[in-house]
Design a protein around this motif. Structure first.
Motif, PDB file in Angstrom:
ATOM      1  N   THR A 148       0.847  -1.192   0.000  1.00 22.37           N
ATOM      2  CA  THR A 148       0.000   0.000   0.000  1.00 22.37           C
ATOM      3  C   THR A 148       0.881   1.241   0.000  1.00 22.37           C
ATOM      4  O   THR A 148       1.813   1.348   0.802  1.00 22.37           O
ATOM      5  CB  THR A 148      -0.931   0.017   1.225  1.00 22.37           C
ATOM      6  OG1 THR A 148      -1.770  -1.139   1.175  1.00 22.37           O
ATOM      7  CG2 THR A 148      -1.802   1.270   1.256  1.00 22.37           C
ATOM      8  N   VAL A 183      -5.899   4.839 -10.950  1.00 22.65           N
ATOM      9  CA  VAL A 183      -5.293   3.725 -10.209  1.00 22.65           C
ATOM     10  C   VAL A 183      -6.158   2.479 -10.328  1.00 22.65           C
ATOM     11  O   VAL A 183      -5.658   1.376 -10.601  1.00 22.65           O
ATOM     12  CB  VAL A 183      -5.055   4.099  -8.731  1.00 22.65           C
ATOM     13  CG1 VAL A 183      -4.738   2.873  -7.886  1.00 22.65           C
ATOM     14  CG2 VAL A 183      -3.937   5.129  -8.624  1.00 22.65           C
ATOM     15  N   ASN A 184      -7.464   2.640 -10.149  1.00 25.17           N
ATOM     16  CA  ASN A 184      -8.363   1.482 -10.258  1.00 25.17           C
ATOM     17  C   ASN A 184      -8.346   0.893 -11.664  1.00 25.17           C
ATOM     18  O   ASN A 184      -8.351  -0.329 -11.835  1.00 25.17           O
ATOM     19  CB  ASN A 184      -9.781   1.860  -9.843  1.00 25.17           C
ATOM     20  CG  ASN A 184      -9.895   2.110  -8.353  1.00 25.17           C
ATOM     21  OD1 ASN A 184      -9.130   1.578  -7.558  1.00 25.17           O
ATOM     22  ND2 ASN A 184     -10.856   2.923  -7.964  1.00 25.17           N
ATOM     23  N   GLY A 234      -4.935  -1.310  -9.632  1.00 23.41           N
ATOM     24  CA  GLY A 234      -4.793  -1.083  -8.196  1.00 23.41           C
ATOM     25  C   GLY A 234      -6.143  -1.000  -7.519  1.00 23.41           C
ATOM     26  O   GLY A 234      -7.194  -1.065  -8.161  1.00 23.41           O
ATOM     27  N   THR A 235      -6.098  -0.872  -6.219  1.00 29.12           N
ATOM     28  CA  THR A 235      -7.296  -0.624  -5.424  1.00 29.12           C
ATOM     29  C   THR A 235      -7.065   0.678  -4.681  1.00 29.12           C
ATOM     30  O   THR A 235      -6.189   0.753  -3.802  1.00 29.12           O
ATOM     31  CB  THR A 235      -7.538  -1.760  -4.411  1.00 29.12           C
ATOM     32  OG1 THR A 235      -7.680  -2.984  -5.121  1.00 29.12           O
ATOM     33  CG2 THR A 235      -8.787  -1.485  -3.578  1.00 29.12           C
ATOM     34  N   HIS A 236      -7.801   1.717  -5.068  1.00 30.55           N
ATOM     35  CA  HIS A 236      -7.641   3.017  -4.415  1.00 30.55           C
ATOM     36  C   HIS A 236      -8.544   3.053  -3.197  1.00 30.55           C
ATOM     37  O   HIS A 236      -9.716   2.717  -3.275  1.00 30.55           O
ATOM     38  CB  HIS A 236      -7.988   4.165  -5.373  1.00 30.55           C
ATOM     39  CG  HIS A 236      -7.227   5.397  -5.056  1.00 30.55           C
ATOM     40  ND1 HIS A 236      -7.390   6.077  -3.878  1.00 30.55           N
ATOM     41  CD2 HIS A 236      -6.264   6.054  -5.747  1.00 30.55           C
ATOM     42  CE1 HIS A 236      -6.579   7.116  -3.860  1.00 30.55           C
ATOM     43  NE2 HIS A 236      -5.874   7.122  -4.986  1.00 30.55           N
ATOM     44  N   SER A 277      -3.507   0.412  -3.054  1.00 31.82           N
ATOM     45  CA  SER A 277      -2.777  -0.848  -2.938  1.00 31.82           C
ATOM     46  C   SER A 277      -2.656  -1.557  -4.276  1.00 31.82           C
ATOM     47  O   SER A 277      -3.508  -1.390  -5.162  1.00 31.82           O
ATOM     48  CB  SER A 277      -3.497  -1.783  -1.958  1.00 31.82           C
ATOM     49  OG  SER A 277      -3.547  -1.228  -0.667  1.00 31.82           O
ATOM     50  N   PHE A 278      -1.612  -2.366  -4.368  1.00 34.89           N
ATOM     51  CA  PHE A 278      -1.407  -3.289  -5.472  1.00 34.89           C
ATOM     52  C   PHE A 278      -1.076  -4.645  -4.867  1.00 34.89           C
ATOM     53  O   PHE A 278      -0.569  -4.711  -3.741  1.00 34.89           O
ATOM     54  CB  PHE A 278      -0.276  -2.802  -6.389  1.00 34.89           C
ATOM     55  CG  PHE A 278      -0.717  -1.718  -7.327  1.00 34.89           C
ATOM     56  CD1 PHE A 278      -1.191  -2.036  -8.586  1.00 34.89           C
ATOM     57  CD2 PHE A 278      -0.700  -0.396  -6.942  1.00 34.89           C
ATOM     58  CE1 PHE A 278      -1.632  -1.037  -9.447  1.00 34.89           C
ATOM     59  CE2 PHE A 278      -1.137   0.604  -7.789  1.00 34.89           C
ATOM     60  CZ  PHE A 278      -1.602   0.274  -9.052  1.00 34.89           C
ATOM     61  N   TYR A 291       2.940  -2.993  -8.595  1.00 38.51           N
ATOM     62  CA  TYR A 291       3.065  -1.538  -8.454  1.00 38.51           C
ATOM     63  C   TYR A 291       4.061  -0.991  -9.472  1.00 38.51           C
ATOM     64  O   TYR A 291       3.819   0.033 -10.101  1.00 38.51           O
ATOM     65  CB  TYR A 291       3.485  -1.163  -7.033  1.00 38.51           C
ATOM     66  CG  TYR A 291       3.788   0.305  -6.895  1.00 38.51           C
ATOM     67  CD1 TYR A 291       2.750   1.235  -6.809  1.00 38.51           C
ATOM     68  CD2 TYR A 291       5.098   0.771  -6.896  1.00 38.51           C
ATOM     69  CE1 TYR A 291       3.023   2.592  -6.717  1.00 38.51           C
ATOM     70  CE2 TYR A 291       5.370   2.122  -6.798  1.00 38.51           C
ATOM     71  CZ  TYR A 291       4.331   3.026  -6.708  1.00 38.51           C
ATOM     72  OH  TYR A 291       4.607   4.367  -6.624  1.00 38.51           O
ATOM     73  N   TYR A 328       2.506  -0.815 -12.801  1.00 40.64           N
ATOM     74  CA  TYR A 328       1.608   0.344 -12.818  1.00 40.64           C
ATOM     75  C   TYR A 328       2.397   1.626 -13.080  1.00 40.64           C
ATOM     76  O   TYR A 328       1.978   2.462 -13.877  1.00 40.64           O
ATOM     77  CB  TYR A 328       0.849   0.421 -11.496  1.00 40.64           C
ATOM     78  CG  TYR A 328       0.452   1.808 -11.073  1.00 40.64           C
ATOM     79  CD1 TYR A 328      -0.643   2.458 -11.641  1.00 40.64           C
ATOM     80  CD2 TYR A 328       1.176   2.492 -10.096  1.00 40.64           C
ATOM     81  CE1 TYR A 328      -1.000   3.740 -11.261  1.00 40.64           C
ATOM     82  CE2 TYR A 328       0.824   3.766  -9.698  1.00 40.64           C
ATOM     83  CZ  TYR A 328      -0.257   4.391 -10.281  1.00 40.64           C
ATOM     84  OH  TYR A 328      -0.605   5.660  -9.886  1.00 40.64           O
TER      85      TYR A 328
END
Length: 110
Positions: free
Chosen positions: A3, A29-30, A34-36, A55-56, A62, A65
């Motif tokens: 994260t 990000v989403n 990822g999860t924002h 998070s990734f 990451y 990304y």
């Protein structure tokens, strides 16, 4: 899971411009895997601090990304918005690993 927690120093007269930037990055990000977890803007207390967490699944995800983001037109537009408006004065990025599962007090072993 990794994260990223970002602490921003923002121009308190440009919170609305920063919120536009924040909403764009939540989407970006989403969309890039990822999860924002959201942005947290000033409400009471310091009027020039804001935070974001996303998070990734891994450090490798990451890093992928970051490569994708660097070449992405939408990401460049978001960065340009921040630069043009001057809403971000500085930021600091820290990597953490989340603890997301609770445990009962009996598991403390005391």
């Amino acid at each position: 899971m990794i994260t990223a927690t970002i602490t921003y120093v923002i121009d308190p007269t440009k919170v609305e411009a920063f919120e536009v930037y924040a909403r764009a990055w939540i989407h970006l990000v989403n969309a890039m895997g990822g999860t924002h977890h959201g942005y947290f803007l000033p409400h009471e207390g310091a009027n020039n601090k804001a935070w974001a967490m996303f998070s990734f699944p891994s450090l490798a995800a990451y890093e992928a990304y970051r490569i994708e983001m660097a070449a992405d037109a939408g990401s460049q537009k978001a960065y340009k918005h921040a630069t043009d408006t001057g809403c971000i004065l500085s930021y600091d990025r820290t990597f953490t690993r989340p603890v997301l599962d609770g445990a009962s007090v009996q598991e403390l072993g005391l």
